[in-house]
Scaffold this motif. Structure first.
Motif, mmCIF file in Angstrom:
data_model
loop_
_atom_site.group_PDB
_atom_site.id
_atom_site.type_symbol
_atom_site.label_atom_id
_atom_site.label_comp_id
_atom_site.label_asym_id
_atom_site.label_seq_id
_atom_site.Cartn_x
_atom_site.Cartn_y
_atom_site.Cartn_z
ATOM 1 N N GLU A 149 0.831 -1.200 0.000
ATOM 2 C CA GLU A 149 0.000 0.000 0.000
ATOM 3 C C GLU A 149 0.870 1.255 0.000
ATOM 4 O O GLU A 149 0.598 2.213 -0.725
ATOM 5 C CB GLU A 149 -0.918 0.001 1.219
ATOM 6 C CG GLU A 149 -1.864 1.198 1.257
ATOM 7 C CD GLU A 149 -2.761 1.180 2.485
ATOM 8 O OE1 GLU A 149 -3.474 2.177 2.695
ATOM 9 O OE2 GLU A 149 -2.730 0.180 3.217
ATOM 10 N N ALA A 177 0.975 4.014 -2.929
ATOM 11 C CA ALA A 177 0.599 5.387 -2.599
ATOM 12 C C ALA A 177 1.691 6.373 -2.995
ATOM 13 O O ALA A 177 1.415 7.453 -3.531
ATOM 14 C CB ALA A 177 0.299 5.502 -1.104
ATOM 15 N N LEU A 178 2.946 6.000 -2.746
ATOM 16 C CA LEU A 178 4.032 6.922 -3.073
ATOM 17 C C LEU A 178 4.215 7.045 -4.578
ATOM 18 O O LEU A 178 4.424 8.153 -5.099
ATOM 19 C CB LEU A 178 5.331 6.453 -2.415
ATOM 20 C CG LEU A 178 6.529 7.400 -2.564
ATOM 21 C CD1 LEU A 178 6.184 8.810 -2.094
ATOM 22 C CD2 LEU A 178 7.731 6.876 -1.792
ATOM 23 N N SER A 229 1.901 6.722 -6.780
ATOM 24 C CA SER A 229 0.783 7.545 -7.238
ATOM 25 C C SER A 229 1.043 9.022 -6.967
ATOM 26 O O SER A 229 0.754 9.885 -7.797
ATOM 27 C CB SER A 229 -0.511 7.104 -6.550
ATOM 28 O OG SER A 229 -1.603 7.893 -6.974
ATOM 29 N N GLU A 230 1.597 9.313 -5.797
ATOM 30 C CA GLU A 230 1.912 10.706 -5.457
ATOM 31 C C GLU A 230 2.969 11.276 -6.403
ATOM 32 O O GLU A 230 2.924 12.456 -6.765
ATOM 33 C CB GLU A 230 2.413 10.786 -4.014
ATOM 34 C CG GLU A 230 2.580 12.194 -3.491
ATOM 35 C CD GLU A 230 1.260 12.891 -3.222
ATOM 36 O OE1 GLU A 230 1.204 14.117 -3.390
ATOM 37 O OE2 GLU A 230 0.277 12.204 -2.847
ATOM 38 N N SER A 254 6.600 16.531 -4.654
ATOM 39 C CA SER A 254 5.699 15.381 -4.552
ATOM 40 C C SER A 254 6.266 14.317 -3.632
ATOM 41 O O SER A 254 5.541 13.669 -2.872
ATOM 42 C CB SER A 254 5.453 14.783 -5.944
ATOM 43 O OG SER A 254 4.796 15.710 -6.777
ATOM 44 N N GLY A 270 4.373 13.296 -0.376
ATOM 45 C CA GLY A 270 3.973 11.895 -0.295
ATOM 46 C C GLY A 270 4.453 11.249 0.982
ATOM 47 O O GLY A 270 3.727 10.482 1.629
ATOM 48 N N LYS A 330 2.253 12.398 3.846
ATOM 49 C CA LYS A 330 0.950 11.729 3.866
ATOM 50 C C LYS A 330 1.065 10.320 4.420
ATOM 51 O O LYS A 330 0.200 9.863 5.184
ATOM 52 C CB LYS A 330 0.358 11.720 2.455
ATOM 53 C CG LYS A 330 -0.082 13.084 1.950
ATOM 54 C CD LYS A 330 -0.652 12.989 0.548
ATOM 55 C CE LYS A 330 -1.082 14.356 0.036
ATOM 56 N NZ LYS A 330 -1.621 14.292 -1.351
ATOM 57 N N LEU A 331 2.112 9.619 4.023
ATOM 58 C CA LEU A 331 2.293 8.266 4.533
ATOM 59 C C LEU A 331 2.527 8.281 6.039
ATOM 60 O O LEU A 331 2.014 7.434 6.777
ATOM 61 C CB LEU A 331 3.466 7.594 3.823
ATOM 62 C CG LEU A 331 3.253 7.202 2.362
ATOM 63 C CD1 LEU A 331 4.533 6.646 1.768
ATOM 64 C CD2 LEU A 331 2.131 6.185 2.220
ATOM 65 N N VAL A 357 -5.095 11.605 -8.126
ATOM 66 C CA VAL A 357 -4.459 11.315 -6.844
ATOM 67 C C VAL A 357 -5.177 10.137 -6.207
ATOM 68 O O VAL A 357 -6.381 10.216 -5.914
ATOM 69 C CB VAL A 357 -4.506 12.539 -5.909
ATOM 70 C CG1 VAL A 357 -3.801 12.224 -4.598
ATOM 71 C CG2 VAL A 357 -3.854 13.746 -6.582
ATOM 72 N N THR A 396 -3.771 8.399 -3.432
ATOM 73 C CA THR A 396 -3.030 8.073 -2.216
ATOM 74 C C THR A 396 -3.921 7.882 -0.995
ATOM 75 O O THR A 396 -3.481 7.318 -0.006
ATOM 76 C CB THR A 396 -2.006 9.183 -1.923
ATOM 77 O OG1 THR A 396 -2.682 10.449 -1.913
ATOM 78 C CG2 THR A 396 -0.922 9.203 -2.969
ATOM 79 N N THR A 438 -0.650 2.931 -10.307
ATOM 80 C CA THR A 438 -0.942 2.570 -8.920
ATOM 81 C C THR A 438 -1.315 1.099 -8.850
ATOM 82 O O THR A 438 -2.268 0.667 -9.498
ATOM 83 C CB THR A 438 -2.099 3.415 -8.367
ATOM 84 O OG1 THR A 438 -1.752 4.797 -8.471
ATOM 85 C CG2 THR A 438 -2.370 3.076 -6.914
#
Length: 766
Positions: A69, A73-74, A76-77, A183, A187, A190-191, A625, A627, A686
């Motif tokens: 995951e 997510a990264l 995608s970011e 980014s 990213g 966010k994680l 996005v 994420t 992703t």
């Protein structure tokens, strides 16, 4: 758009007898023998050991759902189609510089010295990129992801860009790289906020340090791609590209832009056009995968290997299939020009065929099934028979004079008109090359049937003769001409002693008077129209007078090579020439080609007097996005300065209906032409996100309609912001539509929430 409106906006989107085509009638095709041909590297392209896998053992294995995951997510970011475009621009620039440099050196030293010049230029870029990223690394050196506040990264990068001046204008590689750094930082933050432990323990300085270490590897890949030392058929799916280098990455199915069975409307782009992956997108995807793994996996040895590989000198040597084809063309040209009249040069043709096959990866599957020697044996003797009356010094000189007469002024062939038979022999080589490609692209079951192969060979050779030789040299009953009226020939370019041909150009230019309705119907690559481009370039009235130049891609063609050779044009001036566009623009549908690959065609409109021809900007930018649990889709609609001022004029006049009509035209054109493929490409990056073609079309249609509704609902309230943005010194303005989705199921079902709409001066990407 309403036909009375002057407001336009960007983005709308056994023995067999075969007939020779030459004057003189039919020739017998004897049953071919099988001869040993030159070595053919079946299924291999380029240095497959170029990239080492960066992935830590077990990171993406079973039982690591959190890591999966986080990785997805990264990545995608990090996804940014602006970065893809910037990398593609570098590929084109490097290819153009190399081709230009090669023309200044003697043939013996050409490859080595030209490559060295481009490497020096690339080293300067790498040093400047490193200085910029070092500044970012120091700024965030000891900060943790959790400590970042909203907007802090964007503010710091904006300050950096402002201090650096026009060199970092946000549209070129350095601006795109600055966004990539931003980014990466956002990213990681966010994680961390989602509780991903290994991301939370990181400080931000080393993250940017990892980016700094990988950038030289990216630039090395760019140079190799420009020199055609990387595979031509790189897919835009990051997993598929990584797998070609032995990297394991989660896969997602490709979602084409539109169903292949749908008809192409006149003037519209090919339905599959938007799904065609550029080299820039493929390299950017691989770069993002390496960067995400370096950050999350902490695989320092793999990052070190990438760094070491970036220091290896790139040499354009025999490993390049395109360089091999260059040499094979030159050899066969000399052999045809020097042969005795009437010779059947079967052995020479047999030796040429594998070089063509090696440079055309799409033809290899069927040939591997049937066997190279069998295919070579089937076609070499018939091809040699078809050209035997046109080889030798006297015959090739006749061909040369006829070809030069067609392209003296346009192609600068005066010096080649009568001195030797090179032009004529090259035309014969082009005919053979095109015929080999057409036969080689047959499926395996067709290649297994000799009579089917003969039929394809006969048709393809006749069509190739009509393209490469003047009509007066061909039989009067030949019906394969693609251009009505004055005949034309396609000549390999650029001309020069090195014979490093990278494209073909049509000897005939087309003076045109383009009405506004025709310009409005010609759809360009970004979903905009020729009308919008003409207006932005300053055309004063209709019909607009211009010249149209035509080009055809060879194996290894990069648009930067066309741009460097054609009056220092910009790559944005070259557009795909589909049959629909050729019919509208030239009244010559036969000269257009659908789709991509070798043989695709481009047109370039050379403006009439009083026009300016600025570099084209991307009319719309799409950001998906994925994420978080709620996907977000942003569409940045970017208007030119002219369109922005015209919009404010209509607002002042209260012409709201005309404004909404104009927006409706450009937005729905975008939604139909390019938005589905652009959404699909970003979703593919992703892991575990897969949108079918039908889903992306449904989603794009829903997004487009909601964009039009938002403009209609908010037009009056946005009027002051629109007027202020038009008055701002920044070039043009941007309308940003941000859509939220309840979850990924809502994204797949095409159910966006109502968008938030904002207006900003200038051209923005996020």
């Amino acid at each position: 758009m309403n036909g009375h409106s002057n407001l336009t906006y960007p983005d709308v989107p056994a023995t067999e007898t075969s007939s020779s085509p030459f004057v003189g009638g039919a020739r017998s095709m004897d049953a071919p023998g099988i001869a040993e041909a030159a070595d053919y590297r079946s299924g291999e392209q380029g240095p497959m050991g170029l990239v080492s896998s960066p992935f830590a053992d077990g990171l993406l294995g079973s039982g690591r759902s959190e890591a999966d995951e986080a990785f997805g997510a990264l990545v995608s970011e990090l996804t940014d189609e602006g970065f893809d475009e910037a990398v593609q621009d570098l590929v084109d620039e490097a290819a153009g510089r190399h081709l230009t440099s090669a023309g200044t050196w003697s043939s013996e030293a050409t490859g080595y010295l030209a490559t060295g010049e481009v490497q020096n230029w690339m080293a300067e870029l790498a040093a400047e990129a490193d200085r910029m990223l070092e500044h970012v690394e120091q700024h965030f050196a000891a900060r943790t992801p959790e400590s970042l506040t909203d907007g802090e990264v964007d503010a710091a990068l904006a300050e950096l860009l402002a201090e650096a001046g026009p060199r970092l204008d946000g549209e070129n590689f350095f601006g795109a790289l600055a966004r990539k750094a931003g980014s990466l930082l956002k990213g990681a933050a966010k994680l961390a906020k989602r509780g991903v432990a290994f991301a939370g323990r990181l400080v931000l300085g080393p993250l940017v340090g990892a980016l700094r270490r990988i950038v030289p590897a990216l630039l090395n890949w760019v140079l190799r791609k420009a020199l055609n030392l990387l595979p031509e058929n790189m897919r835009n799916d990051a997993a598929a590209l990584a797998a070609s280098f032995g990297i394991t990455l989660p896969t997602a199915p490709t979602a084409p832009a539109a169903a292949a069975t749908e008809p192409v409307p006149a003037g519209a782009a090919d339905p599959a056009a938007g799904a065609e992956p550029t080299a820039g997108a493929a390299l950017a995807e691989l770069f993002d995968a390496h960067l995400a793994e370096a950050v999350l996996g902490g695989d320092q040895p793999a990052t070190s290997r990438l760094t070491a590989e970036a220091q290896v000198t790139v040499e354009e040597d025999g490993r390049s299939a395109v360089a091999g084809l260059d040499a094979a063309r030159a050899t066969l040209t000399e052999q045809l020009a020097a042969a005795e009249t009437g010779s059947v040069l079967t052995t020479e043709v047999e030796q040429f065929i594998p070089a063509v096959m090696a440079a055309l990866p799409l033809i290899r599957a069927g040939i591997r099934v049937i066997g190279r020697d069998r295919v070579v044996g089937l076609i070499a003797r018939p091809l040699a028979e078809l050209i035997k009356g046109r080889v030798g010094p006297d015959a090739t000189k006749v061909l040369s004079r006829a070809i030069a007469d067609k392209g003296l002024a346009l192609l600068r062939l005066e010096a080649e008109s009568a001195t030797d038979g090179r032009l004529g022999a090259e035309a014969l080589v082009s005919m053979l090359e095109d015929t080999i490609r057409a036969v080689g692209e047959l499926p395996a079951e067709s290649l297994a049937e000799p009579l089917r192969v003969r039929a394809e060979l006969q048709e393809a050779f006749g069509e190739a003769a009509a393209r490469h030789l003047p009509a007066e040299l061909l039989r009067a009953d030949l019906d394969t001409n693609e251009i009505d009226g004055e005949s034309a020939v396609w000549v390999m370019m650029p001309r020069g002693p090195g014979r490093r041909y990278r494209y073909r150009k049509c000897s005939r230019t087309f003076p045109v008077r383009i009405s506004r309705n025709v310009a409005r119907a010609v759809v360009l690559a970004d979903g905009g129209t020729l009308e919008q481009r003409f207006l932005d370039e300053g055309t004063a009235g209709w019909p607009a007078e211009a010249e149209v130049h035509l080009y055809e891609a060879l194996p290894g063609t990069h648009l930067g090579q066309l741009a460097a050779s054609e009056d220092r044009a910009d790559t944005s001036e070259f557009e795909l020439l589909t049959p629909g566009t050729a019919a509208l623009l030239l009244g010559q549908p036969g000269v257009g080609r659908a789709g991509y690959g070798v043989g695709r065609r481009y047109f370039r409109v050379v403006p009439g007097r009083g026009w300016r021809h600025p570099r084209q900007f991307k009319r719309a930018v799409v950001v998906l996005v994925l994420t978080g649990p709620r996907p977000v889709l942003r569409v940045h609609l970017r208007l030119s300065e002219r369109a922005a001022h015209r919009l404010t004029e209509l607002l002042a006049q209260g012409a709201d209906v005309r404004i909404v009509t104009g927006f409706r035209s450009l937005i729905l054109g975008l939604a139909k032409q390019s938005l589905p493929a652009r959404i699909a490409r970003q979703a593919q990056r992703t892991p575990d996100v897969a949108l079918t073609a039908e889903q992306t079309q449904t989603l794009a249609a829903a997004v487009g309609e909601r964009m039009v509704v938002a403009v209609a609902q908010q037009l009056r309230s946005l009027a002051p912001a629109l007027a202020a943005a038009a008055r701002d010194p920044a070039e043009g303005l941007t309308l940003t539509f941000e859509f939220g989705f309840a979850d990924r199921a809502a994204l797949a079902a095409g159910r966006p929430d109502a968008p938030n709409l904002t207006v900003r001066p200038g051209r923005h990407r996020d």
